[in-house]
Enzyme design. Structure first.
Site, PDB file in Angstrom:
ATOM      1  N   ASP A  64       0.582  -1.534   0.464  1.00  0.00           N
ATOM      2  CA  ASP A  64       0.212   0.291  -0.401  1.00  0.00           C
ATOM      3  C   ASP A  64       1.324   1.196  -0.075  1.00  0.00           C
ATOM      4  O   ASP A  64       1.335   1.186   1.115  1.00  0.00           O
ATOM      5  CB  ASP A  64      -0.931   0.334   1.317  1.00  0.00           C
ATOM      6  N   ASP A 111      -1.704   5.451  -5.338  1.00  0.00           N
ATOM      7  CA  ASP A 111      -2.259   4.679  -3.817  1.00  0.00           C
ATOM      8  C   ASP A 111      -2.726   3.117  -4.484  1.00  0.00           C
ATOM      9  O   ASP A 111      -3.493   3.246  -4.890  1.00  0.00           O
ATOM     10  CB  ASP A 111      -3.361   5.544  -3.446  1.00  0.00           C
TER      11      ASP A 111
HETATM   12  C1  LIG Z   1      -3.293   5.943   8.338  1.00  0.00           C
HETATM   13  C2  LIG Z   1      -3.063   7.281   6.924  1.00  0.00           C
HETATM   14  C3  LIG Z   1      -1.009   7.351   7.780  1.00  0.00           C
HETATM   15  C4  LIG Z   1      -2.405   6.487   5.938  1.00  0.00           C
HETATM   16  C5  LIG Z   1      -4.280   6.783   5.583  1.00  0.00           C
HETATM   17  N1  LIG Z   1      -4.121   5.546   3.976  1.00  0.00           N
HETATM   18  C6  LIG Z   1      -5.404   5.204   3.420  1.00  0.00           C
HETATM   19  O1  LIG Z   1      -6.017   5.440   4.218  1.00  0.00           O
HETATM   20  C7  LIG Z   1      -4.789   4.940   1.867  1.00  0.00           C
HETATM   21  C8  LIG Z   1      -4.459   3.234   1.777  1.00  0.00           C
HETATM   22  O2  LIG Z   1      -4.174   3.129   0.772  1.00  0.00           O
HETATM   23  C9  LIG Z   1      -5.994   2.734   2.229  1.00  0.00           C
HETATM   24  C10 LIG Z   1      -5.213   0.918   2.326  1.00  0.00           C
HETATM   25  C11 LIG Z   1      -6.573  -0.197   2.045  1.00  0.00           C
HETATM   26  C12 LIG Z   1      -6.576  -0.325   3.956  1.00  0.00           C
HETATM   27  C13 LIG Z   1      -8.668  -1.294   3.933  1.00  0.00           C
HETATM   28  C14 LIG Z   1      -7.729  -2.090   3.250  1.00  0.00           C
HETATM   29  C15 LIG Z   1      -6.459  -2.386   2.495  1.00  0.00           C
HETATM   30  C16 LIG Z   1      -5.827  -0.813   1.770  1.00  0.00           C
HETATM   31  N2  LIG Z   1      -6.815   2.707   1.099  1.00  0.00           N
HETATM   32  C17 LIG Z   1      -8.035   2.806   1.288  1.00  0.00           C
HETATM   33  O3  LIG Z   1      -8.668   3.371   2.773  1.00  0.00           O
HETATM   34  C18 LIG Z   1      -9.333   3.024   0.545  1.00  0.00           C
HETATM   35  C19 LIG Z   1     -10.075   2.138   0.065  1.00  0.00           C
HETATM   36  C20 LIG Z   1      -9.929   1.228  -0.922  1.00  0.00           C
HETATM   37  O4  LIG Z   1     -10.189   2.039  -2.263  1.00  0.00           O
HETATM   38  C21 LIG Z   1     -11.389  -0.169  -0.880  1.00  0.00           C
HETATM   39  C22 LIG Z   1     -10.060  -1.584  -0.190  1.00  0.00           C
HETATM   40  C23 LIG Z   1     -10.935  -2.540  -0.191  1.00  0.00           C
HETATM   41  C24 LIG Z   1     -10.049  -3.492  -0.422  1.00  0.00           C
HETATM   42  C25 LIG Z   1     -10.745  -5.075  -0.562  1.00  0.00           C
HETATM   43  C26 LIG Z   1     -11.782  -4.958   0.064  1.00  0.00           C
HETATM   44  C27 LIG Z   1     -12.809  -4.008   0.279  1.00  0.00           C
HETATM   45  C28 LIG Z   1     -11.983  -2.789   0.560  1.00  0.00           C
HETATM   46  N3  LIG Z   1     -11.630  -0.484  -1.610  1.00  0.00           N
HETATM   47  C29 LIG Z   1     -12.808   0.104  -1.757  1.00  0.00           C
HETATM   48  O5  LIG Z   1     -13.844   0.132  -1.316  1.00  0.00           O
HETATM   49  O6  LIG Z   1     -13.251  -0.181  -2.803  1.00  0.00           O
HETATM   50  C30 LIG Z   1     -14.927  -0.299  -3.935  1.00  0.00           C
HETATM   51  C31 LIG Z   1     -14.765   1.714  -3.800  1.00  0.00           C
HETATM   52  C32 LIG Z   1     -14.964  -0.570  -5.011  1.00  0.00           C
HETATM   53  C33 LIG Z   1     -16.053  -0.407  -2.788  1.00  0.00           C
HETATM   54  C34 LIG Z   1      -4.494   7.469   5.397  1.00  0.00           C
HETATM   55  O7  LIG Z   1      -4.948   8.832   4.472  1.00  0.00           O
HETATM   56  O8  LIG Z   1      -5.427   8.119   6.682  1.00  0.00           O
END
Ligand SMILES: CC(C)C[C@H](NC(=O)C[C@H](O)[C@H](CC1CCCCC1)NC(=O)CC[C@H](O)[C@H](Cc1ccccc1)NC(=O)OC(C)(C)C)C(=O)O
Length: 330
Positions: free
Chosen positions: A35, A219
């Site tokens: 990630d 990302d």
């Molecule tokens: C805590 C911070 C330091 C960093 C933190 N970074 C992020 O949130 C971005 C990061 O890339 C995070 C990493 C993901 C967290 C959840 C598990 C998978 C990885 N991305 C995210 O949080 C974004 C979430 C994704 O887009 C999800 C991922 C997913 C995967 C499998 C099943 C369902 C959903 N997809 C998703 O929701 O897809 C749909 C819309 C088609 C349903 C932030 O910015 O807050």
């Protein structure tokens, strides 16, 4: 040193990709979601309550002769989609595709949110953002890439994600066989810790290219592309029956509708996302209503070039000083 490992889609819409890693002595193999949008390396573990584990592989530090508890250190993280996890920290041997780090901080989960429990194909995350984003306290820890960087032939990792096929994460080298033409490099803003770069504009289908700066993050951990509302409405205006559905939380359209491609610029280079990537998935199995792979970023406060865009390119994450990001066709 160099390393190379597969990035395998976890489902039939490429919602996420996992890569095998080995931890400890003897080696324990887990499948992690690499990630670039975060900087914690955390795993399901022997410390994760059994009620929260549903088939995921776990890391058991007590079965590793090289594991050492990082006394008094904890971590807690909440992601953009609301999922969360927290726990304690060990250091242990860690290998990705033949590339080893001897004392990698491995964050063991003592608590994971329900969405992680239900995502049985993901055994944890490997953050490839900048280490400033790491959540370990009282001393934040370095990412695998930051720990490995000094031993790499070149301080880079490359991302080659594919639609419904295994791609690769390469560390320490740029594989010429994986791209065509030139790589266009642009500056990266490392504040607050994402791979933030500025795209030079966009075009919808065969329409004219609109030159404008679009600052966002590359990302690998986000499935879709999230861009400013003006761009997204311009796109879906070309899709018959498209609506921005509060119910489904974004743009949906009849799966039978013709979708234009979406082109984005990096410097003078142009990258085209095929329509098939934007016809992301039916809103439910068998439904004739589809959810778009391009959505508005208005609620996020940040533009995100997620897997739908990354799949259309070969991307070099250059960890030199100063860092840059390079995009090439493939
Ligand atoms: C805590 C911070 C330091 C960093 C933190 N970074 C992020 O949130 C971005 C990061 O890339 C995070 C990493 C993901 C967290 C959840 C598990 C998978 C990885 N991305 C995210 O949080 C974004 C979430 C994704 O887009 C999800 C991922 C997913 C995967 C499998 C099943 C369902 C959903 N997809 C998703 O929701 O897809 C749909 C819309 C088609 C349903 C932030 O910015 O807050």
């Amino acid at each position: 040193d160099t390393g190379s490992a597969a990035a395998v889609p976890i489902d039939d819409v490429d919602i996420a990709y996992v890569t095998p890693v080995t931890i400890g002595t003897p080696p324990q193999t887990l499948q992690l979601d690499f990630d670039t949008g975060s900087s914690d390396l955390w795993v399901f573990s022997s410390h994760t309550p059994a009620s929260q584990v549903r088939g995921q592989e776990i890391y058991s530090p007590n079965k590793s002769s090289t594991a050492k508890l990082l006394e008094g250190h904890t971590w807690s993280i909440t992601y953009g989609d609301g999922s969360a996890s927290r726990g304690n920290v060990y250091v242990d041997n860690f290998t990705v595709g033949g590339l080893s780090v001897a004392q990698q901080a491995v964050q063991t989960a003592q608590q994971v949110s329900s969405s992680f429990t239900s995502e049985t194909n993901i055994d944890g995350l490997l953050g490839l953002g900048f280490s400033t984003l790491n959540t370990v306290s009282p001393k934040s820890q370095l990412t695998f890439f930051d720990n490995a960087k000094a031993s790499l032939d070149s301080p880079v990792f490359t991302v080659d994600l594919k639609a419904q096929a295994a791609g690769t994460y390469d560390f320490g080298f740029i594989d010429k066989a994986k791209y065509t033409g030139e790589i266009t490099y642009v500056p990266v803003n490392t504040n607050p810790g994402y791979w933030t770069f500025t795209s030079s504009g966009y075009a919808v289908g065969s329409g004219s290219f609109s030159s404008q700066s679009i600052t966002g993050i590359a990302d690998t951990g986000t499935s879709l592309v999230y861009l400013p509302t003006a761009i997204v409405t311009a796109y879906y205006r070309q899709v018959s029956g498209a609506t921005n559905s509060r119910n489904y939380g974004g743009y949906v359209f009849p799966c039978s509708s013709a979708l234009p491609t979406f082109t984005f610029g990096v410097g003078d280079a142009r990258f085209t996302i095929p329509s098939s990537y934007i016809s992301y998935s039916p809103i439910a199995p068998g439904s004739s209503t589809c959810f778009g792979g391009l959505q508005s970023s208005s609620g996020l406060g940040i533009n995100i070039w997620g897997d739908v865009a990354l799949k259309a390119a070969f991307v070099v994450f250059n960890g030199a000083n100063p860092p840059t990001i390079g995009w090439a066709k493939k």
